[in-house]
Design an enzyme around this catalytic site. Structure first.
Site, PDB file in Angstrom:
ATOM      1  N   HIS A 205       0.860  -1.176   0.000  1.00 22.31           N
ATOM      2  CA  HIS A 205       0.000   0.000   0.000  1.00 22.31           C
ATOM      3  C   HIS A 205       0.895   1.225   0.000  1.00 22.31           C
ATOM      4  O   HIS A 205       1.991   1.216   0.552  1.00 22.31           O
ATOM      5  CB  HIS A 205      -0.882  -0.030   1.252  1.00 22.31           C
ATOM      6  CG  HIS A 205      -1.982   0.972   1.287  1.00 22.31           C
ATOM      7  ND1 HIS A 205      -1.764   2.313   1.556  1.00 22.31           N
ATOM      8  CD2 HIS A 205      -3.320   0.844   1.113  1.00 22.31           C
ATOM      9  CE1 HIS A 205      -2.911   2.958   1.546  1.00 22.31           C
ATOM     10  NE2 HIS A 205      -3.876   2.091   1.268  1.00 22.31           N
ATOM     11  N   ASP A 284       2.598  -4.241   8.079  1.00 19.84           N
ATOM     12  CA  ASP A 284       1.321  -3.590   7.820  1.00 19.84           C
ATOM     13  C   ASP A 284       0.235  -4.642   8.011  1.00 19.84           C
ATOM     14  O   ASP A 284       0.038  -5.517   7.170  1.00 19.84           O
ATOM     15  CB  ASP A 284       1.307  -3.031   6.401  1.00 19.84           C
ATOM     16  CG  ASP A 284      -0.053  -2.491   5.963  1.00 19.84           C
ATOM     17  OD1 ASP A 284      -1.002  -2.518   6.779  1.00 19.84           O
ATOM     18  OD2 ASP A 284      -0.173  -2.065   4.803  1.00 19.84           O
ATOM     19  N   GLN A 287      -4.971  -5.446   6.913  1.00 24.29           N
ATOM     20  CA  GLN A 287      -5.893  -6.418   6.331  1.00 24.29           C
ATOM     21  C   GLN A 287      -5.836  -7.770   7.033  1.00 24.29           C
ATOM     22  O   GLN A 287      -6.462  -8.721   6.569  1.00 24.29           O
ATOM     23  CB  GLN A 287      -5.583  -6.591   4.840  1.00 24.29           C
ATOM     24  CG  GLN A 287      -5.718  -5.333   4.007  1.00 24.29           C
ATOM     25  CD  GLN A 287      -7.148  -4.822   3.926  1.00 24.29           C
ATOM     26  OE1 GLN A 287      -8.104  -5.564   4.161  1.00 24.29           O
ATOM     27  NE2 GLN A 287      -7.313  -3.553   3.579  1.00 24.29           N
ATOM     28  N   LYS A 310     -11.066  -0.247   9.829  1.00 25.15           N
ATOM     29  CA  LYS A 310     -11.176  -1.502   9.087  1.00 25.15           C
ATOM     30  C   LYS A 310     -11.572  -2.667   9.988  1.00 25.15           C
ATOM     31  O   LYS A 310     -11.830  -3.772   9.491  1.00 25.15           O
ATOM     32  CB  LYS A 310      -9.860  -1.823   8.383  1.00 25.15           C
ATOM     33  CG  LYS A 310      -9.549  -0.924   7.187  1.00 25.15           C
ATOM     34  CD  LYS A 310      -8.237  -1.330   6.538  1.00 25.15           C
ATOM     35  CE  LYS A 310      -8.023  -0.641   5.191  1.00 25.15           C
ATOM     36  NZ  LYS A 310      -7.860   0.808   5.294  1.00 25.15           N
ATOM     37  N   CYS A 450      -4.675   2.294  -3.902  1.00 22.46           N
ATOM     38  CA  CYS A 450      -3.442   2.786  -3.286  1.00 22.46           C
ATOM     39  C   CYS A 450      -2.282   1.813  -3.479  1.00 22.46           C
ATOM     40  O   CYS A 450      -1.409   1.683  -2.612  1.00 22.46           O
ATOM     41  CB  CYS A 450      -3.646   3.077  -1.806  1.00 22.46           C
ATOM     42  SG  CYS A 450      -4.729   4.480  -1.507  1.00 22.46           S
TER      43      CYS A 450
END
Length: 497
Positions: A205, A284, A287, A310, A450
């Site tokens: 991202h 990261d 997700q 999220k 992104c």
């Protein structure tokens, strides 16, 4: 192909504007609406149920013509993918609405961009402002004490949610982007220099790429990237190992789960590789944290970042987890109240983490609501959420794969993938596809999500993405596929294909 209608994308999407006239666009939209309405009026989807389809690898599923919000599985079906969503739907009242312009029931398939919020989280945010609104820390009055307790209790909840050793390892930030920038401009500026390397992957991202570009430019360090496996099913870990073996890497910054490909990284293996070569790892986890159990003590990384919005929480709040050693090694970033120990006219001393990195009045209500989101997901059970998403994600993949001219990017369900699918339709632009899906009430996302470098790597300007969460039903997957089939037919008809 040149898009006819432009909506969606990640900033900058308006650069690809349609070259036709506004009248032509309005005409196309009107024709699409009439086309969809005509198909809907003739389709059993708007009312009863259809015949069951053949069993696939994920069990028998109802026909695409089954009512799209029917929470009852077809006879003989594996009910697990229905049960969780049916159990939780009432907690998300926003999903029970029709689109005003078309009268279509909303089908929300954009949770990778932002999840919907359960009533309990909305109530927690409201209750803070209605009952205990006050600034945190320092105040000795009743409301300040209550607000401080609630704010710090939220930190404890987040720590427990990711199994941190201590709540002192949780730093509240505005979002995951700020959390990455925090590490980049503290640890990065203090530890990187000429001859050092930071390694990312091509699937990152922008939030986990641009900060490292900026910091490497400032420090003289080199930013390198690794590509994907030959089948595009994930990061090429062998290439990463080769780069690490050159002995110059100080940091590996990469995604746990790709927001486009849906692939999951073998984090412990990468962390072990990094440790072997004396490098740190920033993960990261935007997700992954909302969708599966994440245990920071077993991952072996130095930092993870995640976004509240999220994971059923509000916008404006995210968090950084770091090991105590990693956080202590980071100098202050922003100066102001809260982050200090003692202040003199010519110098200051600074608070220990996490206060060192939380200058000024924080997002108190948002942090409290994020804590409640952690409670909610814990009550549901993250093992259950993950099992559900594996099943319904497989249904999504199988259903989309059965549509002619559709290409899905990333691994197969057998290889392991998240409950999202980025796809394209041959000859059609993703923005056009998602615009007509919206006419049918199906909310998906189009653009580069992104991840412009990844899309260039894949050789496509954009993708359409459908992403699921714990409140989505197999019937909503049916609605997507039915509407997508109608959309493809419509474009084939008007283009004479």
């Amino acid at each position: 192909t040149t898009p006819l209608i432009i909506r969606g994308g990640c900033r900058g999407h308006a650069r690809a504007r349609q070259s036709g006239t506004a009248t032509e666009m309005a005409s196309l939209t009107a024709r699409a609406t009439l086309h969809a309405s005509a198909r809907a009026s003739a389709s059993p989807r708007s009312g009863g149920s259809g015949t069951a389809r053949n069993a696939g690898p994920h069990g028998l599923r109802g026909s695409r013509r089954r009512h799209r919000h029917d929470a009852t599985a077809a006879p003989g079906a594996s009910a697990s993918a229905v049960d969780l969503a049916a159990e939780l739907r009432a907690d998300f009242p926003i999903l029970e609405q029709n689109i005003p312009e078309t009268g279509k029931r909303l089908v929300y398939l954009d949770s990778a961009a932002s999840s919907q919020k359960p009533s309990a989280v909305i109530d927690a945010h409201r209750d803070y402002y209605m009952m205990i609104n006050a600034n945190v820390h320092r105040g000795v009055h009743y409301l300040s004490g209550k607000a401080t307790d609630a704010y710090e209790e939220a930190r404890v909840k987040v720590a427990k949610f990711v199994n941190a050793k201590s709540d002192r390892e949780i730093v509240f930030t505005r979002n995951a982007s700020e959390a990455i920038n925090l590490v980049a401009y503290t640890w990065g500026m203090a530890n990187l220099g000429p001859g050092d390397e930071v390694v990312v992957s091509v699937l990152e991202h922008h939030s986990n790429l641009v900060p490292w570009q900026l910091v490497c430019e400032k420090t003289g360090a080199t930013l390198r990237h690794v590509g994907l496996k030959s089948d595009n099913s994930g990061i090429d870990v062998d290439e990463l190992a080769a780069v690490m073996g050159e002995g110059r890497v100080k940091l590996v910054a990469t995604a746990h789960v790709s927001n486009v490909l849906g692939c999951e990284l073998d984090v412990p293996a990468v962390a072990e590789l990094a440790k072997k070569h004396g490098a740190k790892v920033l993960l990261d986890a935007c997700q992954s944290v909302p969708h599966m159990p994440v245990d920071v003590q077993t991952l072996g990384v130095d930092w993870i970042v995640a976004s509240g919005h999220k994971m059923c929480g509000p916008t404006g709040i995210g968090f950084l987890w770091g090991t105590a050693e990693a956080l202590e090694s980071m100098p202050p970033w922003m100066g102001g109240g809260e982050m200090i120990q003692d202040v003199y006219m010519d110098r200051s001393t600074y608070a220990p983490p996490p206060a060192r990195f939380e200058a000024g009045t924080p997002a108190i209500g948002e942090a409290i609501a994020l804590g409640r989101a952690c409670d909610y997901l814990t009550e549901v059970g993250m093992d259950r959420v993950h099992a559900f998403e594996k099943e319904i994600g497989g249904i999504l993949y199988d259903e989309l794969s059965a549509v002619n001219d559709v290409t899905i990017y990333g691994p197969t369900p057998a290889q392991g993938r998240a409950s999202l699918a980025a796809f394209n339709v041959a000859g059609l632009h993703a923005n056009d596809v998602c615009t007509l899906l919206d006419q049918a009430g199906v909310a998906t996302r189009s653009g580069h999500h992104c991840t412009q470098p990844l899309h260039r790597y894949l050789g496509v300007p954009a993708t359409a993405r459908a992403s699921l969460y714990l409140y989505n039903t197999p019937g909503e997957v049916d609605a997507l596929v039915e509407s997508l089939t109608d959309t493809i037919s419509f474009f084939r008809e008007i283009n004479g294909m």
